[in-house]
Motif scaffolding. Structure first.
Motif, mmCIF file in Angstrom:
data_model
loop_
_atom_site.group_PDB
_atom_site.id
_atom_site.type_symbol
_atom_site.label_atom_id
_atom_site.label_comp_id
_atom_site.label_asym_id
_atom_site.label_seq_id
_atom_site.Cartn_x
_atom_site.Cartn_y
_atom_site.Cartn_z
ATOM 1 N N VAL A 39 26.681 -7.531 28.186
ATOM 2 C CA VAL A 39 26.592 -7.570 26.722
ATOM 3 C C VAL A 39 27.713 -8.466 26.194
ATOM 4 O O VAL A 39 28.854 -8.393 26.667
ATOM 5 N N ASP A 40 27.379 -9.313 25.217
ATOM 6 C CA ASP A 40 28.296 -10.358 24.738
ATOM 7 C C ASP A 40 29.254 -9.787 23.693
ATOM 8 O O ASP A 40 29.181 -10.101 22.504
ATOM 9 N N THR A 41 30.198 -8.961 24.164
ATOM 10 C CA THR A 41 31.050 -8.201 23.245
ATOM 11 C C THR A 41 32.532 -8.513 23.347
ATOM 12 O O THR A 41 33.323 -7.990 22.553
ATOM 13 N N ASN A 42 32.946 -9.319 24.319
ATOM 14 C CA ASN A 42 34.382 -9.501 24.524
ATOM 15 C C ASN A 42 35.106 -10.003 23.279
ATOM 16 O O ASN A 42 36.198 -9.534 22.945
ATOM 17 N N HIS A 43 34.516 -10.970 22.594
ATOM 18 C CA HIS A 43 35.217 -11.522 21.434
ATOM 19 C C HIS A 43 35.175 -10.570 20.229
ATOM 20 O O HIS A 43 36.075 -10.607 19.382
ATOM 21 N N ARG A 59 24.086 -3.895 16.391
ATOM 22 C CA ARG A 59 23.684 -5.282 16.640
ATOM 23 C C ARG A 59 24.445 -5.923 17.810
ATOM 24 O O ARG A 59 24.664 -7.134 17.807
ATOM 25 N N LEU A 60 24.831 -5.149 18.782
ATOM 26 C CA LEU A 60 25.482 -5.708 19.964
ATOM 27 C C LEU A 60 24.485 -6.571 20.729
ATOM 28 O O LEU A 60 23.377 -6.128 21.031
ATOM 29 N N PRO A 61 24.855 -7.810 21.065
ATOM 30 C CA PRO A 61 23.899 -8.715 21.706
ATOM 31 C C PRO A 61 23.984 -8.707 23.234
ATOM 32 O O PRO A 61 25.025 -9.017 23.812
ATOM 33 N N ALA A 62 22.887 -8.366 23.874
ATOM 34 C CA ALA A 62 22.848 -8.473 25.333
ATOM 35 C C ALA A 62 22.914 -9.940 25.720
ATOM 36 O O ALA A 62 22.389 -10.812 25.021
ATOM 37 N N LEU A 76 25.734 0.129 23.943
ATOM 38 C CA LEU A 76 25.644 -0.916 24.962
ATOM 39 C C LEU A 76 24.358 -0.786 25.776
ATOM 40 O O LEU A 76 23.679 -1.788 26.058
ATOM 41 N N ARG A 77 23.998 0.419 26.122
ATOM 42 C CA ARG A 77 22.768 0.634 26.898
ATOM 43 C C ARG A 77 21.536 0.277 26.074
ATOM 44 O O ARG A 77 20.557 -0.257 26.614
ATOM 45 N N PRO A 122 24.384 -13.610 33.447
ATOM 46 C CA PRO A 122 23.317 -12.894 34.152
ATOM 47 C C PRO A 122 22.086 -13.758 34.411
ATOM 48 O O PRO A 122 21.430 -13.608 35.449
ATOM 49 N N ALA A 123 21.778 -14.661 33.485
ATOM 50 C CA ALA A 123 20.600 -15.506 33.664
ATOM 51 C C ALA A 123 20.739 -16.397 34.886
ATOM 52 O O ALA A 123 19.795 -16.545 35.678
ATOM 53 N N GLN A 124 21.902 -16.997 35.078
ATOM 54 C CA GLN A 124 22.088 -17.858 36.249
ATOM 55 C C GLN A 124 22.102 -17.038 37.532
ATOM 56 O O GLN A 124 21.564 -17.464 38.561
ATOM 57 N N LEU A 125 22.690 -15.856 37.482
ATOM 58 C CA LEU A 125 22.688 -14.994 38.663
ATOM 59 C C LEU A 125 21.261 -14.601 39.023
ATOM 60 O O LEU A 125 20.875 -14.637 40.200
ATOM 61 N N LEU A 126 20.455 -14.266 38.033
ATOM 62 C CA LEU A 126 19.062 -13.905 38.289
ATOM 63 C C LEU A 126 18.309 -15.087 38.894
ATOM 64 O O LEU A 126 17.566 -14.929 39.866
ATOM 65 N N ALA A 127 18.518 -16.278 38.341
ATOM 66 C CA ALA A 127 17.828 -17.466 38.845
ATOM 67 C C ALA A 127 18.279 -17.824 40.256
ATOM 68 O O ALA A 127 17.523 -18.463 41.006
#
Length: 218
Positions: free
Chosen positions: A14-18, A82-85, A117-118, A205-210
């Motif tokens: 989830v894109d939450t660090n910032h 509105r947490l973005p995965a 987050l889930r 995650p997208a690159q890891l999946l690919a």
């Protein structure tokens, strides 16, 4: 034999660090502490008490650390709906589950934050268990969160892979004896992740999946 894929959540799925950086910075500012955002960013991934101690040294007593943590939680909670995965985060977990991996989350989040987050990841059917901050006495970079995740999965360390975005994840996984995979989507440089123990590093995650068939999660 069973295999476990242990995932950090914030900055990994989830894109939450910032969001954490800004809300921690504001919590420190409200309490009269001037802490640079870049320093906060490097500390993300530590549990609240450890993060405060890391950034402020031995100055704050327990009550002030609790107040700072409570302020951060209140500020961060504004984003729960509105947490973005990160792209393909849920698809990655579902694919691994389908491939026979036992997927476990290992995160410092708990309670309503973990629930938010889930919801963002939207892959509950693929998640076998969660090792949260409520379950351990020491957070990352101590190995306890990863070791607890392995206990929940019923899998030995040599049959497990940890995926995370911070040096704290890599150090915790290395101490626990698991294979460590880093992702860059949390904002930490590749060299830092590799120095902390990452055996492979992917953009997100997208690159890891690919790249799954050629990864430590093959």
């Amino acid at each position: 034999m069973k295999r476990a894929a242990v995932f950090d959540v914030d900055g990994t799925l989830v894109d939450t660090n910032h969001l954490h950086v800004v809300t921690w910075w504001e919590a420190f500012r409200q309490a009269g502490h001037r802490v640079p955002m870049h320093a906060v960013h490097r500390a993300i991934g530590l549990g609240s008490a450890d993060l405060v101690a890391h950034l402020l040294g031995d100055g704050p007593d327990g009550s002030e650390a609790d107040e700072l943590s409570a302020a951060h939680k209140a500020l961060y909670a504004q984003y729960f709906d509105r947490l973005p995965a990160l792209r393909d985060a849920g698809s990655l977990l579902k694919r691994l589950h389908g491939d026979g991996w036992t997927v476990v989350l290992a995160t410092s989040a708990s309670g309503s934050e973990l629930a938010a987050l889930r919801r963002a990841i939207d892959a509950d059917e693929a998640i076998a268990a969660t090792a949260s901050a409520d379950d351990v006495t020491e957070g990352k970079p101590a190995p306890e969160p990863v070791e607890h995740a392995l206990e929940l999965a019923g899998v030995p360390a040599e049959r497990a892979v940890l995926v995370g975005d911070t040096v704290w994840d890599m150090r915790a996984g290395s101490k626990a004896g698991v294979h460590c995979v880093g992702v860059l989507c949390g904002g930490i440089p590749r060299a830092d992740l590799e120095e902390a123990g990452a055996r492979a590093v992917y953009a997100d995650p997208a690159q890891l999946l690919a790249s799954l068939k050629d990864s430590p999660l093959a």
